[in-house]
Design an enzyme around this catalytic site. Structure first.
Site, PDB file in Angstrom:
ATOM      1  N   GLU A 112       0.939  -1.138  -0.018  1.00  0.00           N
ATOM      2  CA  GLU A 112      -0.089   0.127  -0.037  1.00  0.00           C
ATOM      3  C   GLU A 112       0.779   1.326   0.150  1.00  0.00           C
ATOM      4  OE1 GLU A 112      -3.234   0.287  -0.382  1.00  0.00           O
ATOM      5  OE2 GLU A 112      -3.751  -2.141  -0.189  1.00  0.00           O
ATOM      6  N   SER A 522     -55.872 -28.031  30.767  1.00  0.00           N
ATOM      7  CA  SER A 522     -55.605 -28.851  32.021  1.00  0.00           C
ATOM      8  C   SER A 522     -54.257 -28.871  32.498  1.00  0.00           C
ATOM      9  CB  SER A 522     -56.156 -30.364  31.662  1.00  0.00           C
ATOM     10  OG  SER A 522     -57.295 -30.292  31.274  1.00  0.00           O
TER      11      SER A 522
END
Length: 906
Positions: A112, A522
């Site tokens: 770079e 139930s």
């Protein structure tokens, strides 16, 4: 004057000599050129300075860089450190400069900005720009850039990516300012953490974990070179999708490093040939526990806010058990598929109408190209033709152009679904009964390696083994139209270990485990029976099971109507013990029991279990579970029975750490695997998140004078493991009966577990909801099955048929490594052998013997009070210590006779 001079002057035609011309030297042109350059330079400087003044005013400040706070990933982990999921705006993991491997920095700078540390602090590189200009001029196109690493940082942080001269000018100005204000190391740290490296990864640390599943410190030179080369074009050099391009770019980086003598040429050549070692990340647990992860996300967002959730880089450790979660997911999916098969075939996804032409086939393939499979992984297929007869088959086209044959075995299950109750049509004898040309359907294609054919005696084995033959088992499929939810938690700590909120998160993100409110039927009854046990009843107390019309006022018309409750079997059994009534889910006994206790008593008890009953719905129908609750609420309530009477708050998040490793939240109650792992340092007290301070429920003690089903000592016994809401004796009595539900009642299918477990089924009117709530000493699990549109599940789809198999399959896996331990018997409980049917003494007619649990003061059959260690009849008594004073509440106790009810209509 002399004669010669006079004679020359007197000559009539004499002409004077002309002066010699002055020679212009070459330095004169140089001066003019210098002057011209000075003028041009001045003009350029003035113009440049004016441009600087014009654009510098609009440039962003550098404050965001000097006080860099990058957007980081929040990671969520399971209890064993497996990654559960991630939340982020940008997928980034911060890496300090001092922790960055030198080879990685060398590789980045080599490709770079190789003069990064040697060039002046101008932000730009004039030599690099000139070199790039010449190179591009020779090539006739742009092949090399002149941007410095600092310019890339300026562009990434502060500017847009527009390719304009104005943006480049701003970039140069900002780069100059950056290098004047920050050190080179600081700028490089910004770069390695901010740069985009593809696949959603920002920064080298995140990319290292993503591409190689390694920390950056563990990368080799070849892997470092690959990462360093990615910023130029992350998508183009993606090593998964474009391995050749990635390899080529890696070689460029290695060659450049060798050219700069950062590595040797031999090393560069070596790493070009070494495998990259790519490791696709394992499918994150979010695919197995998406509803759990979403629930954690909601909790974090509610308490911490979106910014900290998506940018804060938190490490969140949850209570999720990956092994149990996978078992839960598999059990839910299998249970719904079995339900699906029981209720027949609903028809094709689409009908194209007749045998599809070549053009129609091409158009269909194009329409399903992006999604060739259903959310469950079934293959989408177009029926091309169907041959008749018992041996006929269908020819189907898949999205990839392959054709497959589907025979009768693959469609035999697909009987037609008829009526809302889902009765099935006639048996399938031909494929043509199910499919026709033009039908778009789903196929389940299972590939199996066929076993090799056995060799006959004397056969010579082949020199090389033949390729294994792969058989394809093809079956017609369809996605279930019912849904299910499962939640499983540790009853002692409240840690939620597994959660499934639906069949498939891709189909529906709605979490039925936490957000759904369905009638428990139930499965609510144990709350009523716990109220009875806390008020003088015991498992042998008997209540009449007979028709009971109940008048009520219609809220819409105001008319008085009669509600005729009945049992599921539409049979009445007369005087019934509470044990038998709960084991077999007798509705009328429970309604009468609720009436005898008083609705207020049961409502107060439900509230202690974390189940709030709205004032307008506090009526006798409550006995049958007519108030909606989530599976998580029901599981938390049942945990009270499993842990000896304590209400524990569900726990999802055990610990949270900030990016510096400081603990900013730790769950205050219960125990967890991860809570023992001490962090590097705790955050200061003022950083601890106050919203999480109260992690356990603070159950309200009853007002003075109220009937309190637990003792005063229990209420005072607050602990980080929950609040005592009923006595351990009451909890054990109900648990004992719920064990009977498994061994002799509606939960008999769970006997395959062959270990002590307890539970209760639940089914609502018209079979709209099916439940099973059950627990072992160390684990409580709730399962719900139903439809989102509230339509009936179908014929005989009760809790024992639809929900219990899911519960059983899950518990079989979840408890596989657990010892077979029974529920501990608390002090104050005495066990006596009784007749299981009548609750009375054993006789010659006794068919079932129950070792029944009694508290101090409980009245047995024949009205004989219990005496510790002394049998009330010839049965055996097993004492377990002296009873705790006040362990059972006060109330009218009954013996073996039918309870006398208050006058009124029943």
């Amino acid at each position: 004057m002399n004669a010669d001079a006079a004679s020359r002057s007197d000559a009539p035609n004499a002409r004077p000599k002309a002066p010699k011309p002055r020679k212009r030297g070459r330095w004169g042109w140089v001066k003019w050129l210098l002057l011209l350059f000075v003028v041009i330079g001045a003009v350029v400087a003035v113009f440049g300075y004016s441009l600087y003044l014009r654009y510098a005013r609009d440039l962003p400040t550098l404050n965001s860089l000097t006080d860099y706070q990058p957007s980081l990933i929040t990671r969520v982990y399971a209890r064993d450190y497996q990654l559960l999921g991630e939340f982020y705006i940008e997928r980034r993991q911060f890496l300090p400069f001092e922790d960055t491997p030198k080879k990685l920095l060398d590789a980045v700078l080599a490709i770079e900005d190789s003069r990064y540390y040697s060039r002046p602090k101008l932000g730009i590189d004039p030599l690099g720009i000139a070199r790039a200009f010449v190179t591009n001029l020779k090539a006739g196109r742009i092949v090399q850039g002149g941007s410095t690493l600092t310019q890339q940082v300026a562009k990434t942080f502060l500017l847009s990516s527009d390719k304009t001269y104005v943006r480049k000018l701003k970039e140069a100005i900002l780069s100059y300012r950056l290098e004047q204000q920050l050190g080179k190391d600081d700028i490089l740290e910004l770069y390695i953490n901010q740069i985009y490296l593809g696949a959603g990864a920002y920064g080298v640390a995140s990319a290292s974990r993503l591409y190689f599943d390694r920390d950056v410190s563990e990368l080799n030179m070849g892997q470092i070179a690959l990462l360093a080369g990615l910023p130029k074009a992350p998508s183009h050099y993606d090593p998964w999708r474009h391995p050749e391009a990635a390899r080529k770019r890696q070689g460029v980086v290695l060659d450049r490093m060798a050219e700069l003598q950062l590595i040797t040429a031999a090393e560069a050549q070596k790493w070009k040939q070494e495998p990259l070692g790519l490791a696709r990340p394992k499918p994150p647990l979010e695919q197995v526990a998406p509803h759990y992860l979403e629930h954690v996300r909601r909790k974090l967002q509610e308490e911490w806010g979106s910014r900290r959730l998506y940018r804060g880089g938190l490490d969140v450790y949850t209570s999720l058990d990956p092994v149990k979660q996978r078992a839960a997911q598999a059990a839910v999916k299998q249970g719904l598929l079995e339900y699906n098969d029981r209720h027949g075939y609903r028809g094709p996804l689409e009908e194209l109408g007749g045998a599809p032409t070549a053009a129609a086939q091409a158009k269909w393939r194009e329409s399903v190209a992006e999604e060739p499979r259903s959310p469950s992984g079934y293959y989408k297929a177009l029926t091309l033709s169907v041959s008749g007869g018992a041996k006929g088959a269908a020819k189907l086209l898949l999205a990839d152009g392959k054709t497959v044959a589907l025979g009768l075995p693959g469609v035999k299950w697909a009987r037609e679904q008829r009526t809302e109750k889902r009765y099935l049509g006639p048996t399938i004898k031909r494929v043509s009964q199910v499919l026709k040309a033009g039908d778009v359907v789903l196929l389940d294609i299972e590939r199996r390696i066929a076993p090799p054919a056995p060799r006959k005696k004397g056969d010579v084995a082949p020199a090389q083994p033949n390729e294994p033959k792969v058989d394809e088992i093809i079956t017609l499929a369809q996605e279930p139209d019912a849904e299910a939810a499962l939640v499983s938690l540790d009853p002692h700590t409240g840690q939620v270990l597994a959660m499934v909120g639906g069949y498939d998160f891709a189909i529906s993100e709605f979490n039925r485990a936490t957000q759904g409110r369905r009638l428990p039927g139930s499965s609510f009854k144990p709350i009523v029976y716990a109220t009875a046990m806390a008020n003088g009843y015991n498992p042998t107390s008997r209540v009449d099971d007979s028709p009971m019309p109940v008048p009520y006022r219609d809220p819409l018309t105001g008319e008085t109507k009669i509600w005729k409750a009945e049992n599921y079997e539409r049979v009445f059994y007369g005087p019934t013990t509470l044990r038998v009534a709960l084991e077999h889910s007798r509705n009328l006994v429970t309604i009468r029991l609720l009436k005898q206790l008083g609705i207020d008593q049961v409502v107060a008890m439900a509230d202690r279990f974390g189940l709030t009953i709205p004032e307008g719905q506090q009526e006798l129908s409550l006995a049958l579970g007519t108030i909606g609750f989530s599976p998580l609420q029901m599981a938390s309530a049942y945990a009270v029975f499993a842990n000896g009477g304590k209400l524990v708050k569900p726990v999802y998040i055990a610990r949270v750490q900030d990016p510096l490793g400081r603990t900013v939240y730790r769950h205050g109650g219960g125990d967890c695997l991860l809570c023992h792992q001490e962090p590097r340092s705790d955050a200061p007290a003022d950083l601890l998140h106050s919203a999480f301070a109260a992690s356990q429920p603070a159950a309200e003690p009853p007002e003075e004078g109220d009937d309190d089903p637990s003792t005063d000592e229990d209420v005072k016994n607050a602990s980080p493991f929950g609040q005592q809401v009923i006595s351990s004796e009451v909890a054990y009595q109900v648990t004992s009966i719920l064990k009977g539900v498994i061994t002799h009642g509606t939960g008999r299918r769970a006997r395959v577990l062959n270990r002590p477990v307890a539970g209760k089924t639940g089914t609502t009117n018209d079979l709209r909801d099916a439940w099973f709530l059950g627990f072992a000493p160390s684990l409580v699990t709730a399962v719900w099955v139903g439809r989102d549109d509230y339509k009936p599940l179908g014929y005989k789809e009760t809790g024992s048929r639809a929900a219990l198999p899911i519960w059983t399959d899950y518990m079989k896996s979840a408890l596989a490594d657990q010892p077979r331990t029974d529920f501990p018997v608390p002090d104050g409980i005495y066990l006596e052998s009784v007749d299981g049917a009548t609750g009375g003494p054993l006789t010659d007619q006794t068919k079932r013997v129950v070792l029944e649990a009694f508290k101090k003061g409980d009245v047995r059959s024949q009205g004989v009070a219990a005496t510790p260690g002394v049998p009330s009849w010839g049965g055996s008594v097993t004492p377990h210590g002296a009873p705790t004073p006040g362990a059972s509440g006060s109330g009218a106790a009954t013996g073996g006779h039918v309870l006398d009810l208050e006058p009124g209509v029943y």
